[in-house]
Motif scaffolding. Sequence first.
Motif, PDB file in Angstrom:
ATOM      1  N   PHE A 113       0.841  -1.193   0.000  1.00  0.00           N
ATOM      2  CA  PHE A 113       0.000   0.000   0.000  1.00  0.00           C
ATOM      3  C   PHE A 113       0.880   1.249   0.000  1.00  0.00           C
ATOM      4  CE2 PHE A 113      -1.352   3.293   3.053  1.00  0.00           C
ATOM      5  CZ  PHE A 113      -2.293   3.921   2.266  1.00  0.00           C
ATOM      6  N   GLY A 114       0.461   2.262  -0.766  1.00  0.00           N
ATOM      7  CA  GLY A 114       1.174   3.545  -0.733  1.00  0.00           C
ATOM      8  C   GLY A 114       1.305   4.132  -2.126  1.00  0.00           C
ATOM      9  N   ASN A 115       1.887   5.314  -2.186  1.00  0.00           N
ATOM     10  CA  ASN A 115       2.136   5.946  -3.478  1.00  0.00           C
ATOM     11  C   ASN A 115       3.020   5.024  -4.326  1.00  0.00           C
ATOM     12  OD1 ASN A 115       4.434   7.733  -4.925  1.00  0.00           O
ATOM     13  ND2 ASN A 115       2.430   8.631  -5.170  1.00  0.00           N
ATOM     14  N   PRO A 116       2.547   4.631  -5.517  1.00  0.00           N
ATOM     15  CA  PRO A 116       3.290   3.627  -6.293  1.00  0.00           C
ATOM     16  C   PRO A 116       4.739   4.011  -6.617  1.00  0.00           C
ATOM     17  CG  PRO A 116       1.064   3.809  -7.132  1.00  0.00           C
ATOM     18  CD  PRO A 116       1.217   4.903  -6.114  1.00  0.00           C
ATOM     19  N   ASP A 117       5.022   5.280  -6.900  1.00  0.00           N
ATOM     20  CA  ASP A 117       6.416   5.694  -7.193  1.00  0.00           C
ATOM     21  C   ASP A 117       7.309   5.471  -5.974  1.00  0.00           C
ATOM     22  OD1 ASP A 117       5.745   6.527  -9.685  1.00  0.00           O
ATOM     23  OD2 ASP A 117       5.604   8.668  -9.157  1.00  0.00           O
ATOM     24  N   TRP A 118       6.806   5.849  -4.827  1.00  0.00           N
ATOM     25  CA  TRP A 118       7.566   5.747  -3.578  1.00  0.00           C
ATOM     26  C   TRP A 118       7.765   4.286  -3.189  1.00  0.00           C
ATOM     27  CZ3 TRP A 118      10.989   7.566  -0.604  1.00  0.00           C
ATOM     28  CH2 TRP A 118      10.998   7.410   0.776  1.00  0.00           C
ATOM     29  N   GLN A 119       6.699   3.496  -3.317  1.00  0.00           N
ATOM     30  CA  GLN A 119       6.804   2.079  -2.956  1.00  0.00           C
ATOM     31  C   GLN A 119       7.757   1.355  -3.897  1.00  0.00           C
ATOM     32  OE1 GLN A 119       5.359   2.997   0.005  1.00  0.00           O
ATOM     33  NE2 GLN A 119       5.149   0.800   0.063  1.00  0.00           N
ATOM     34  N   ARG A 120       7.625   1.659  -5.198  1.00  0.00           N
ATOM     35  CA  ARG A 120       8.456   0.977  -6.193  1.00  0.00           C
ATOM     36  C   ARG A 120       9.940   1.293  -5.958  1.00  0.00           C
ATOM     37  NH1 ARG A 120       5.523   2.285 -10.312  1.00  0.00           N
ATOM     38  NH2 ARG A 120       4.285   0.396 -10.403  1.00  0.00           N
ATOM     39  N   TYR A 121      10.221   2.544  -5.619  1.00  0.00           N
ATOM     40  CA  TYR A 121      11.613   2.921  -5.325  1.00  0.00           C
ATOM     41  C   TYR A 121      12.185   2.061  -4.190  1.00  0.00           C
ATOM     42  CZ  TYR A 121      14.861   5.430  -2.240  1.00  0.00           C
ATOM     43  OH  TYR A 121      15.866   5.737  -1.363  1.00  0.00           O
ATOM     44  N   LYS A 122      11.443   1.932  -3.097  1.00  0.00           N
ATOM     45  CA  LYS A 122      11.948   1.166  -1.945  1.00  0.00           C
ATOM     46  C   LYS A 122      12.136  -0.315  -2.305  1.00  0.00           C
ATOM     47  CE  LYS A 122       8.668   2.904   0.717  1.00  0.00           C
ATOM     48  NZ  LYS A 122       7.746   3.048   1.850  1.00  0.00           N
ATOM     49  N   VAL A 123      11.187  -0.852  -3.036  1.00  0.00           N
ATOM     50  CA  VAL A 123      11.250  -2.275  -3.421  1.00  0.00           C
ATOM     51  C   VAL A 123      12.425  -2.516  -4.366  1.00  0.00           C
ATOM     52  CG1 VAL A 123      10.046  -4.099  -4.687  1.00  0.00           C
ATOM     53  CG2 VAL A 123       8.787  -2.686  -3.041  1.00  0.00           C
ATOM     54  N   LEU A 124      12.567  -1.663  -5.381  1.00  0.00           N
ATOM     55  CA  LEU A 124      13.648  -1.871  -6.358  1.00  0.00           C
ATOM     56  C   LEU A 124      15.013  -1.628  -5.717  1.00  0.00           C
ATOM     57  CD1 LEU A 124      12.089  -0.387  -9.611  1.00  0.00           C
ATOM     58  CD2 LEU A 124      12.134  -2.769  -8.823  1.00  0.00           C
ATOM     59  N   ALA A 125      15.125  -0.590  -4.888  1.00  0.00           N
ATOM     60  CA  ALA A 125      16.419  -0.287  -4.261  1.00  0.00           C
ATOM     61  C   ALA A 125      16.799  -1.336  -3.221  1.00  0.00           C
ATOM     62  CB  ALA A 125      16.385   1.108  -3.627  1.00  0.00           C
ATOM     63  N   SER A 126      15.839  -2.082  -2.718  1.00  0.00           N
ATOM     64  CA  SER A 126      16.206  -3.163  -1.788  1.00  0.00           C
ATOM     65  C   SER A 126      16.438  -4.474  -2.546  1.00  0.00           C
ATOM     66  CB  SER A 126      15.170  -3.316  -0.671  1.00  0.00           C
ATOM     67  OG  SER A 126      13.900  -3.558  -1.194  1.00  0.00           O
ATOM     68  N   ARG A 127      16.349  -4.414  -3.874  1.00  0.00           N
ATOM     69  CA  ARG A 127      16.689  -5.538  -4.777  1.00  0.00           C
ATOM     70  C   ARG A 127      15.892  -6.809  -4.471  1.00  0.00           C
ATOM     71  NH1 ARG A 127      19.740  -1.428  -5.445  1.00  0.00           N
ATOM     72  NH2 ARG A 127      21.973  -1.545  -5.895  1.00  0.00           N
ATOM     73  N   VAL A 128      14.651  -6.631  -4.089  1.00  0.00           N
ATOM     74  CA  VAL A 128      13.870  -7.794  -3.691  1.00  0.00           C
ATOM     75  C   VAL A 128      12.821  -8.158  -4.750  1.00  0.00           C
ATOM     76  CG1 VAL A 128      12.026  -6.615  -2.402  1.00  0.00           C
ATOM     77  CG2 VAL A 128      12.909  -8.816  -1.579  1.00  0.00           C
ATOM     78  N   GLY A 129      12.647  -7.258  -5.730  1.00  0.00           N
ATOM     79  CA  GLY A 129      11.576  -7.439  -6.717  1.00  0.00           C
ATOM     80  C   GLY A 129      11.661  -8.735  -7.507  1.00  0.00           C
ATOM     81  N   SER A 130      12.882  -9.166  -7.821  1.00  0.00           N
ATOM     82  CA  SER A 130      13.046 -10.345  -8.684  1.00  0.00           C
ATOM     83  C   SER A 130      12.588 -11.642  -8.005  1.00  0.00           C
ATOM     84  CB  SER A 130      14.504 -10.480  -9.110  1.00  0.00           C
ATOM     85  OG  SER A 130      15.304 -10.662  -7.964  1.00  0.00           O
TER      86      SER A 130
END
Length: 229
Positions: A113-130
């Motif tokens: 939940f949250g602003n998609p740009d902000w959430q996506r940044y945290k997820v991608l920068a923590s390298r967990v998306g894959s």
Amino acid sequence: MSNLNTALFLDFDHTLFDTDEFFHVDVRGAFGHLGIDDALWEQTYERVWKAGYTLERHAEEIHRQSGNQLPLGEMRSIIDGTFSDLRRYLFSDVLPFLRRAKEKDVYLFLLSFGNPDWQRYKVLASRVGSHFDDMFFVPKEGGKAGIILEVADRFDRIIVVDNNPAELDLIKDMVSTVETYCINRVPDEMFDSRDGSARLRFLEAKKYLGKTWRYQHVVCRDLNGILFL
Ligand SMILES: [Mg+2]
């Protein structure tokens, strides 16, 4: 035993990611070193939040409100340097857990939940998306239930892990068979702590602990308590 028909939905903030340590301790601390006081930080934060939060927008707003006195370039280099890699904020059980779930053929969803740009940044920068088969960023509070309802027919079993019992209640309202886990990453001794640094360290995570629940969710303190077999 195969789990091809099991879906596991994981929340991001305070479930996989130590958002308070990242944002309220480290980001605020790094900006504070540039001479940004608490009042300016909070006032600009509120304003930017309404428009969709990103660190860049916050830095620009601080710069603007300081009458162009506070150094935008330095703020940008902190964002692009220190906060371009957020792997250190993943809780230590996260990556082993995701690997174990994948070995068991569990279908993994990130549901944040949250602003998609902000959430996506945290997820991608923590390298967990894959590690995820699919990711959803839900801008509306209470919107997670609708996403789960949409995919519910595809799975025999659905497990959801979140630190927000209100979202879990709404999910249960829509799909009663979902197995819900409410995770609490705040150590007991921190709950009543009056220590100032502890206040920021668990600032948001603690807010969820006082909420009442309408359903009986399984309580867990880490991801090792999630049974997906
Ligand atoms: Mg959360």
